[in-house]
Motif scaffolding. Structure first.
Motif, PDB file in Angstrom:
ATOM      1  N   ASN A  90     -31.382  11.115  45.548  1.00 21.72           N
ATOM      2  CA  ASN A  90     -30.719  10.080  45.727  1.00 21.72           C
ATOM      3  C   ASN A  90     -30.944   9.083  47.163  1.00 21.72           C
ATOM      4  O   ASN A  90     -30.309   8.225  47.685  1.00 21.72           O
ATOM      5  CB  ASN A  90     -29.119   9.929  45.782  1.00 21.72           C
ATOM      6  N   PHE A  91     -32.249   9.665  47.562  1.00 22.40           N
ATOM      7  CA  PHE A  91     -32.597   8.940  49.020  1.00 22.40           C
ATOM      8  C   PHE A  91     -33.266   7.827  48.849  1.00 22.40           C
ATOM      9  O   PHE A  91     -34.066   7.599  47.712  1.00 22.40           O
ATOM     10  CB  PHE A  91     -33.558   9.976  49.797  1.00 22.40           C
ATOM     11  N   GLU A 116     -35.752   6.163  53.704  1.00 27.82           N
ATOM     12  CA  GLU A 116     -35.427   7.561  54.474  1.00 27.82           C
ATOM     13  C   GLU A 116     -36.631   8.446  53.854  1.00 27.82           C
ATOM     14  O   GLU A 116     -37.242   9.320  54.681  1.00 27.82           O
ATOM     15  CB  GLU A 116     -34.193   8.195  53.928  1.00 27.82           C
ATOM     16  N   ARG A 169     -28.143  17.722  51.717  1.00 26.88           N
ATOM     17  CA  ARG A 169     -27.972  16.259  51.226  1.00 26.88           C
ATOM     18  C   ARG A 169     -28.588  16.029  50.015  1.00 26.88           C
ATOM     19  O   ARG A 169     -28.612  15.588  48.902  1.00 26.88           O
ATOM     20  CB  ARG A 169     -27.775  15.341  52.345  1.00 26.88           C
ATOM     21  N   GLY A 205     -28.421  15.583  45.891  1.00 26.58           N
ATOM     22  CA  GLY A 205     -28.801  14.554  45.241  1.00 26.58           C
ATOM     23  C   GLY A 205     -29.653  14.690  44.470  1.00 26.58           C
ATOM     24  O   GLY A 205     -29.556  14.164  43.112  1.00 26.58           O
TER      25      GLY A 205
HETATM   26  C1  LIG Z   1     -26.865  11.753  48.144  1.00 24.08           C
HETATM   27  O1  LIG Z   1     -25.894  12.713  47.488  1.00 24.08           O
HETATM   28  C2  LIG Z   1     -25.011  13.646  48.225  1.00 24.08           C
HETATM   29  C3  LIG Z   1     -24.187  14.597  47.444  1.00 24.08           C
HETATM   30  O2  LIG Z   1     -23.560  13.874  46.630  1.00 24.08           O
HETATM   31  C4  LIG Z   1     -24.175  12.708  49.337  1.00 24.08           C
HETATM   32  O3  LIG Z   1     -23.958  13.697  50.157  1.00 24.08           O
HETATM   33  C5  LIG Z   1     -25.248  11.802  49.711  1.00 24.08           C
HETATM   34  O4  LIG Z   1     -24.371  10.898  50.748  1.00 24.08           O
HETATM   35  C6  LIG Z   1     -25.896  10.872  49.187  1.00 24.08           C
HETATM   36  N1  LIG Z   1     -26.761   9.928  49.778  1.00 24.08           N
HETATM   37  C7  LIG Z   1     -27.819   9.988  50.546  1.00 24.08           C
HETATM   38  C8  LIG Z   1     -28.513   9.130  50.770  1.00 24.08           C
HETATM   39  O5  LIG Z   1     -27.993  11.303  50.948  1.00 24.08           O
END
Ligand SMILES: *[C@@H]1O[C@H](CO)[C@@H](O)[C@H](O)[C@H]1NC(C)=O
Ligand SMILES: *[C@@H]1O[C@H](CO)[C@@H](O)[C@H](O)[C@H]1NC(C)=O
Ligand SMILES: *[C@@H]1O[C@H](CO)[C@@H](O)[C@H](O)[C@H]1NC(C)=O
Ligand SMILES: *[C@@H]1O[C@H](CO)[C@@H](O)[C@H](O)[C@H]1NC(C)=O
Length: 500
Positions: free
Chosen positions: A262-263, A267, A373, A377
């Motif tokens: 989910n980056f 990033e 993180r 994700g």
């Molecule tokens: C991605 O998912 C994780 C876990 O759900 C979350 O902590 C994080 O804020 C989300 N977004 C990014 C950009 O890491």
């Protein structure tokens, strides 16, 4: 190595040949550590799931089942000594170095340690309102292993342990069952202790989905001499590779549509830039400090860094470095810790690195903030793919006869995902202890192939059946009976009937 063979195979099986168009090629190649010292390399090639040829002592040997084509193909390969020599060298030199380096993370010089794979299934119901929980543990080495059904920290004394069954690759299989009232299964877990796990027990909860839980990056840098180096990088979710690294261009290769997790693109490109600088500076700094670090060309450095999700949601991070396949240093509590195997040289390296506090800060942020993180994700982004369940197809055939009056029954299981599977030749409810399991071979679509063979007297084949358990089958085992009249195999396709 398959890439080297493919053009030859394509030439041998011209497209117009309706008999074999299209065809599947499966290859197992690698090297195994024997008696702690000698590596034995192997190549086994199968076409359409049938053994085709193998390489033994620099000679290509056709498999009896491969027929004239295999003989012809081996003749061609054997004529090409230069090619055979290259393959042999890969097996006897490159493969052992790679294996020592990465897979065994420095332990291979002491003893082979192979981690168990475990999965759960339900067995035949022991009675109304009761459930037989089965914990399968497979592929481990050496043999001593502890497995127990637990509720919290409480060992379930009703746990019944089966016999240790050998896998064909020299590793072991063991199962532990527990007969419980249907309503009491929730909250039970199967716990496995094994020397290869380094104190980190394997714990599988009944009813929980079994999917990957760690993300890590592997770096392998070879320094041949003062001017020639090669750097390889890759990113993994458990044993699934999701990132590659092109060292020439300093770019990442995203092997899955969801490899970025989910980056944001911004990033990701910051991280790629960081790795590009690291790739370049790591190589340069090592070359500049070869004598200071008391290193001698050629040498190879391996690194592994990542984080792992544990039951209860805790995420633990790790970073370890190895030199020439032996543990060298690790990163703990913001500092460099020399490994005992690394001797005074590892201590020296940690001492020399001490002033670089700002680098440690970056590493710390990557390990303890970015990695967890990203892991959460990417597990979410790839969920559909990672937690997919693909049912196996199975069929039977007879293998090359093990001797006069004997039959080799072969049960092929293919196209399943995830990898854990249980395959056994049975007579009624009786497991046939002579069942030998082959290696897992990958199919091109990311699913797996496995076969299980049984050597029996020809008169005893009738009544035998191959039984397959897999998480996708939801307790409905696939059962294939050997042709009832003993006249040979009856081919059956199973598994995906429900999808058709
Ligand atoms: C991605 O998912 C994780 C876990 O759900 C979350 O902590 C994080 O804020 C989300 N977004 C990014 C950009 O890491
Ligand atoms: C291969 O060579 C080794 C030693 O050179 C020998 O012990 C072994 O029997 C040979 N294997 C085969 C299949 O020829
Ligand atoms: C360095 O190693 C590479 C690869 O082995 C080789 O091709 C090259 O000639 C070597 N150069 C020197 C200066 O030894
Ligand atoms: C980790 O480092 C901190 C501060 O440097 C120290 O107080 C703590 O005792 C260390 N913990 C361990 C387990 O070494």
């Amino acid at each position: 190595m398959l890439y080297l063979l493919l053009p030859l195979l394509a030439a041998l099986f011209p497209g117009g040949d309706s008999e074999v168009d299209p065809f599947d090629v499966q290859m197992a190649t690698g090297c195994e550590l024997h008696s702690g010292k000698n590596f034995i390399g192997y190549v086994q090639l199968a076409i359409q799931g049938t053994d085709f040829l193998s390489l033994q002592n620099e000679t290509w040997l056709p498999s009896p089942k491969g027929g004239k084509k295999a003989q012809h193909f081996c003749r061609l390969l054997n004529l090409n000594q230069a090619f055979t020599h290259v393959v042999q060298r890969l097996l006897s030199n490159t493969c052992p170095r790679f294996t020592l380096g990465v897979l065994d993370a420095g332990k291979a010089h002491l003893q082979r340690q192979v981690k168990p794979n475990a999965w759960l299934s339900s067995g035949p119901s022991p009675g109304p309102g009761r459930l037989l929980l089965v914990c399968h543990v497979s592929g481990f080495y050496p043999k001593p292993l502890w497995v127990m059904w637990m509720r919290g920290e409480q060992e379930q004394l009703g746990t019944q342990q089966g016999d240790f069954l050998p896998n064909a690759d020299g590793t072991w299989y063991l199962r532990a069952t527990l007969d419980v009232a249907t309503g009491e299964a929730a909250g039970l877990a199967c716990r496995v202790k094994h020397s290869s796990l380094g104190g980190q027990d394997l714990i599988l909860y009944w009813g929980a989905s079994q999917h990957p839980t760690s993300f890590y990056i592997i770096q392998i840098t070879s320094f041949a001499n003062s001017t020639w180096t090669r750097h390889r990088g890759s990113g993994w979710l458990d044993d699934l590779q999701i990132h590659g690294w092109n060292s020439d261009t300093g770019t990442a290769i995203f092997l899955k549509p969801w490899s970025k997790g989910n980056f944001s693109d911004a990033e990701i490109s910051d991280l790629v830039e960081l790795f590009r600088v690291y790739d370049f500076s790591f190589t340069r700094e090592m070359q500049a400090h070869v004598s200071e670090f008391q290193l001698e060309y050629p040498f190879e450095i391996q690194g592994i860094a990542g984080c792992e999700l544990h039951s209860g949601g805790a995420i633990l991070s790790f970073l370890r470095g190895a030199l020439g396949g032996r543990d060298f240093v690790s990163f703990r509590n913001s500092s460099c810790v020399p490994a005992p195997e690394g001797g005074s040289r590892a201590q020296l390296v940690c001492t020399l690195l001490r002033p670089y506090g700002d680098i440690f800060q970056i590493v710390e942020k990557l390990l303890y903030e970015t990695c967890p993180r990203y892991l959460l994700g990417v597990l979410e982004a790839g969920k559909a793919d990672l937690q997919r369940q693909v049912k196996p197809k199975a069929w039977l055939s007879s293998g090359s006869s093990p001797g006069p009056g004997r039959l080799l029954l072969v049960c092929h299981v293919s196209g399943f995902y995830p990898q854990p599977v249980w395959v056994m030749w049975m007579r009624g409810e009786q497991e046939q202890q002579g069942t030998q399991r082959g290696d897992f071979l990958p199919n091109a679509d990311g699913t797996w192939y496995l076969r299980a063979t049984l050597d029996v007297a020809a008169g005893e084949a009738a009544g035998l059946a191959c039984r397959v358990k897999h998480s996708s089958l939801g307790g409905q085992d696939l059962v294939l009976y050997w042709g009832e009249k003993g006249l040979g195999p009856r081919w059956e396709i199973g598994g995906d009937g429900a999808q058709e």
